[in-house]
Design a protein around this motif. Structure first.
Motif, PDB file in Angstrom:
ATOM      1  N   LEU A  88       0.903 -21.540   4.341  1.00  0.00           N
ATOM      2  CA  LEU A  88       1.591 -21.620   5.630  1.00  0.00           C
ATOM      3  C   LEU A  88       1.081 -20.582   6.619  1.00  0.00           C
ATOM      4  N   LEU A  89       0.556 -19.466   6.109  1.00  0.00           N
ATOM      5  CA  LEU A  89       0.101 -18.392   7.005  1.00  0.00           C
ATOM      6  C   LEU A  89      -1.415 -18.404   7.185  1.00  0.00           C
ATOM      7  N   HIS A  90      -1.990 -19.596   7.161  1.00  0.00           N
ATOM      8  CA  HIS A  90      -3.431 -19.742   7.373  1.00  0.00           C
ATOM      9  C   HIS A  90      -3.802 -19.414   8.823  1.00  0.00           C
ATOM     10  N   ASP A  91      -5.039 -19.033   9.030  1.00  0.00           N
ATOM     11  CA  ASP A  91      -5.589 -18.772  10.374  1.00  0.00           C
ATOM     12  C   ASP A  91      -4.698 -17.875  11.232  1.00  0.00           C
ATOM     13  N   PRO A  92      -4.467 -16.627  10.797  1.00  0.00           N
ATOM     14  CA  PRO A  92      -3.654 -15.708  11.602  1.00  0.00           C
ATOM     15  C   PRO A  92      -4.404 -15.302  12.875  1.00  0.00           C
ATOM     16  N   PRO A  93      -3.713 -14.791  13.869  1.00  0.00           N
ATOM     17  CA  PRO A  93      -4.368 -14.308  15.097  1.00  0.00           C
ATOM     18  C   PRO A  93      -5.401 -13.231  14.760  1.00  0.00           C
ATOM     19  N   ALA A  94      -6.332 -13.040  15.668  1.00  0.00           N
ATOM     20  CA  ALA A  94      -7.460 -12.126  15.428  1.00  0.00           C
ATOM     21  C   ALA A  94      -7.001 -10.712  15.093  1.00  0.00           C
ATOM     22  N   ASP A  95      -5.986 -10.211  15.799  1.00  0.00           N
ATOM     23  CA  ASP A  95      -5.545  -8.837  15.542  1.00  0.00           C
ATOM     24  C   ASP A  95      -4.908  -8.693  14.159  1.00  0.00           C
ATOM     25  N   VAL A  96      -4.181  -9.716  13.717  1.00  0.00           N
ATOM     26  CA  VAL A  96      -3.577  -9.686  12.385  1.00  0.00           C
ATOM     27  C   VAL A  96      -4.660  -9.792  11.316  1.00  0.00           C
ATOM     28  N   ALA A  97      -5.639 -10.648  11.570  1.00  0.00           N
ATOM     29  CA  ALA A  97      -6.744 -10.817  10.615  1.00  0.00           C
ATOM     30  C   ALA A  97      -7.557  -9.531  10.488  1.00  0.00           C
ATOM     31  N   ARG A  98      -7.820  -8.882  11.619  1.00  0.00           N
ATOM     32  CA  ARG A  98      -8.604  -7.630  11.602  1.00  0.00           C
ATOM     33  C   ARG A  98      -7.873  -6.541  10.848  1.00  0.00           C
ATOM     34  N   ASP A  99      -6.571  -6.477  11.047  1.00  0.00           N
ATOM     35  CA  ASP A  99      -5.769  -5.456  10.383  1.00  0.00           C
ATOM     36  C   ASP A  99      -5.841  -5.621   8.850  1.00  0.00           C
ATOM     37  N   GLY A 100      -5.819  -6.863   8.374  1.00  0.00           N
ATOM     38  CA  GLY A 100      -5.988  -7.149   6.950  1.00  0.00           C
ATOM     39  C   GLY A 100      -4.771  -6.884   6.083  1.00  0.00           C
ATOM     40  N   HIS A 101      -3.711  -6.311   6.657  1.00  0.00           N
ATOM     41  CA  HIS A 101      -2.549  -5.939   5.850  1.00  0.00           C
ATOM     42  C   HIS A 101      -1.833  -7.165   5.294  1.00  0.00           C
ATOM     43  N   LEU A 102      -1.739  -8.209   6.114  1.00  0.00           N
ATOM     44  CA  LEU A 102      -1.058  -9.426   5.682  1.00  0.00           C
ATOM     45  C   LEU A 102      -1.774 -10.051   4.479  1.00  0.00           C
ATOM     46  N   GLU A 103      -3.085 -10.146   4.554  1.00  0.00           N
ATOM     47  CA  GLU A 103      -3.855 -10.747   3.463  1.00  0.00           C
ATOM     48  C   GLU A 103      -3.701  -9.930   2.176  1.00  0.00           C
ATOM     49  N   ILE A 104      -3.695  -8.616   2.303  1.00  0.00           N
ATOM     50  CA  ILE A 104      -3.539  -7.750   1.122  1.00  0.00           C
ATOM     51  C   ILE A 104      -2.185  -7.981   0.466  1.00  0.00           C
ATOM     52  N   LEU A 105      -1.119  -8.046   1.281  1.00  0.00           N
ATOM     53  CA  LEU A 105       0.222  -8.243   0.749  1.00  0.00           C
ATOM     54  C   LEU A 105       0.380  -9.612   0.102  1.00  0.00           C
ATOM     55  N   LEU A 106      -0.177 -10.641   0.741  1.00  0.00           N
ATOM     56  CA  LEU A 106      -0.086 -11.995   0.185  1.00  0.00           C
ATOM     57  C   LEU A 106      -0.823 -12.097  -1.148  1.00  0.00           C
ATOM     58  N   ASP A 107      -2.010 -11.495  -1.204  1.00  0.00           N
ATOM     59  CA  ASP A 107      -2.779 -11.523  -2.453  1.00  0.00           C
ATOM     60  C   ASP A 107      -2.056 -10.787  -3.575  1.00  0.00           C
ATOM     61  N   GLU A 108      -1.469  -9.644  -3.240  1.00  0.00           N
ATOM     62  CA  GLU A 108      -0.769  -8.862  -4.260  1.00  0.00           C
ATOM     63  C   GLU A 108       0.514  -9.561  -4.708  1.00  0.00           C
ATOM     64  N   CYS A 109       1.133 -10.277  -3.792  1.00  0.00           N
ATOM     65  CA  CYS A 109       2.356 -11.007  -4.129  1.00  0.00           C
ATOM     66  C   CYS A 109       2.041 -12.203  -5.025  1.00  0.00           C
ATOM     67  N   ALA A 110       0.940 -12.890  -4.755  1.00  0.00           N
ATOM     68  CA  ALA A 110       0.565 -14.058  -5.555  1.00  0.00           C
ATOM     69  C   ALA A 110      -0.112 -13.648  -6.859  1.00  0.00           C
ATOM     70  N   ASN A 111      -1.077 -12.745  -6.757  1.00  0.00           N
ATOM     71  CA  ASN A 111      -1.882 -12.366  -7.914  1.00  0.00           C
ATOM     72  C   ASN A 111      -2.043 -10.851  -7.951  1.00  0.00           C
ATOM     73  N   PRO A 112      -1.010 -10.136  -8.417  1.00  0.00           N
ATOM     74  CA  PRO A 112      -0.999  -8.669  -8.344  1.00  0.00           C
ATOM     75  C   PRO A 112      -2.088  -8.011  -9.191  1.00  0.00           C
ATOM     76  N   ARG A 113      -2.669  -6.933  -8.651  1.00  0.00           N
ATOM     77  CA  ARG A 113      -3.690  -6.162  -9.365  1.00  0.00           C
ATOM     78  C   ARG A 113      -3.080  -4.951 -10.064  1.00  0.00           C
ATOM     79  N   LYS A 114      -1.924  -4.496  -9.556  1.00  0.00           N
ATOM     80  CA  LYS A 114      -1.279  -3.319 -10.131  1.00  0.00           C
ATOM     81  C   LYS A 114      -0.027  -3.737 -10.908  1.00  0.00           C
ATOM     82  N   ARG A 115       0.331  -2.941 -11.877  1.00  0.00           N
ATOM     83  CA  ARG A 115       1.545  -3.228 -12.624  1.00  0.00           C
ATOM     84  C   ARG A 115       2.757  -3.141 -11.695  1.00  0.00           C
TER      85      ARG A 115
END
Length: 433
Positions: free
Chosen positions: A380-407
């Motif tokens: 649902l959160l595909h193709d975020p605005p350029a400023d959100v994409a550049r920041d990268g925080h949203l993608e990091i949180l989504l990835d960690e929520c779906a497939n966490p790297r840390k315990r």
């Protein structure tokens, strides 16, 4: 040679397509009279059509007067019975009218496909007579659904445990809640099973075993803030619920601000169903875009398919203290090429106090880049605005929520994701002012 084969298959395909169209035309021609009749009459007043004749092997009778009085009618093409061949889920849109309130849109459900409904009839007949066909009404009184008729006081876990997802691991507190809030009786409000009529008890138990969705909607009602469609009533094997709005998939390409708001609501639903004041955890086992809908006026996200939900009484888990009950459970990421994949163990969900399953299900199947539906990827959160994409925080949180790297990373990511989506939503509103 290859060209000859491809041409041959091309002709075959065109021939089959032509035969299909001709066959469809013939069927329409042969059923012309039935088509006109179906548009003229209200089949929802037909006892056989709504399977009222099969009660108490049905889901209830609280709305039968409304059906028989013609207050419930199919919408437009819903009157065309030929389309039932394509309506595998047996879900219909209808209009319900009250003299003083006018008409409003509702949804009718048979709670299963024709094949599933036929199979439940056969199972009951085999249990009662050893044959796949029988007098279903008489057979009901010889099944386990009639076992609790008489002066039995309570519906207890040992009787119904494992019948369906709702009662995979039931507590007495949950079952008392189901009975007390059972809407298919005039004397609701008591947790004593003996206060129900014999037919009402059998209807409750059949619903619990076959498709417990109505009982979820009744026990955790929208009027109390639960994120489910409102249960209205039943007649025979036709259940009526309030129409919520268009399914979530319709908003896949909505403006970014709208999608952010919907994503925030989805994460709020995950939190509410996991942690609430009642100490019931409701774990969503089937999470896909067509199991949620959005209200046209308030834009509120609602769960519209509540069949596959495990309800866990956290108080009972704390009391019984099964092995590792107080160890935080992390759901394992499921990477597959199918739609709406989820990995879970019902037994583990039932034996832990702290579980991240709902966050995992929402993030993986709806929000993150791993979400796939109807050939589309990106969530649902595909193709975020350029400023959100550049920041990268949203993608990091989504990835960690779906497939966490840390315990225990999903727990923290889900919390931060809710906060971040709220911030994005507020920023979007301020930008529109």
């Amino acid at each position: 040679m290859l060209r000859f084969v491809s041409l041959k298959f091309g002709r075959l395909y065109r021939c089959l397509k032509f035969l299909f169209v001709v066959g469809l035309f013939v069927v329409l021609l042969m059923n012309t009279h039935n088509l006109f009749v179906s548009f003229q009459r209200n089949e929802l007043t037909d006892r056989r059509f709504i399977n009222l004749n099969k009660c108490p092997a049905c889901f209830g009778t609280s709305w039968c007067r409304k059906f028989m009085n013609g207050q419930v009618t199919f919408e437009k093409w819903g009157k065309l019975r030929l389309l039932d061949y394509f309506n595998v889920k047996n879900v219909y849109f209808a209009q319900y009218g009250e003299p003083r309130e006018g008409t409003r849109r509702i949804v009718l459900k048979r709670l299963g496909s024709n094949q599933e409904l036929a199979e439940i009839d056969q199972k009951m007949c085999k249990r009662a007579t050893g044959r796949p066909r029988c007098d279903l009404i008489q057979a009901m009184y010889k099944t386990e659904f009639a076992r609790l008729n008489g002066d039995v006081r309570l519906l207890t876990p040992d009787v119904v445990e494992g019948w369906s997802d709702l009662v995979h691991c039931p507590s007495q507190r949950l079952l008392d809640r189901l009975v007390r809030r059972y809407a298919e009786t005039k004397d609701s409000g008591s947790f004593l099973l003996k206060n129900l009529k014999d037919t009402e008890r059998m209807q409750l138990l059949m619903t619990l075993a076959f498709n417990p969705e109505p009982l979820v909607l009744q026990s955790f009602p929208s009027d109390e803030g639960w994120p489910f469609a409102k249960y209205l009533g039943a007649c025979g094997r036709m259940v009526a619920v309030n129409y919520v709005g268009e399914e979530l998939w319709s908003f896949y390409n909505a403006p970014w601000e709208k999608r952010v708001d919907l994503a925030r609501q989805l994460m709020d639903i995950a939190e509410q169903l996991t942690n609430n004041d009642f100490d019931f955890a409701l774990y969503l086992l089937d999470v896909s875009f067509d199991n949620f809908a959005v209200g046209p006026r308030d834009g509120k996200v609602i769960v519209v398919d509540a069949e596959n939900i495990v309800v866990v009484d956290k108080r009972l888990v704390k009391q019984n203290k099964p092995e590792n009950y107080d160890v935080w459970y992390e759901s394992k990421f499921e990477d597959c090429d199918k739609e709406a994949c989820l990995s879970f163990s019902k037994d583990i969900l039932c034996s832990r106090v702290t579980v991240d399953h709902n966050y995992y299900a929402i993030c993986q199947n709806l929000l993150s880049r791993y979400a796939t539906w109807r050939g589309s990827t990106g969530g649902l959160l595909h193709d975020p605005p350029a400023d959100v994409a550049r920041d990268g925080h949203l993608e990091i949180l989504l990835d960690e929520c779906a497939n966490p790297r840390k315990r225990y990373g999903r727990y923290q990511a889900a919390k931060e994701l809710r906060e971040y989506l709220t911030q994005l939503s507020n920023n979007a509103r301020e930008g529109q002012i």
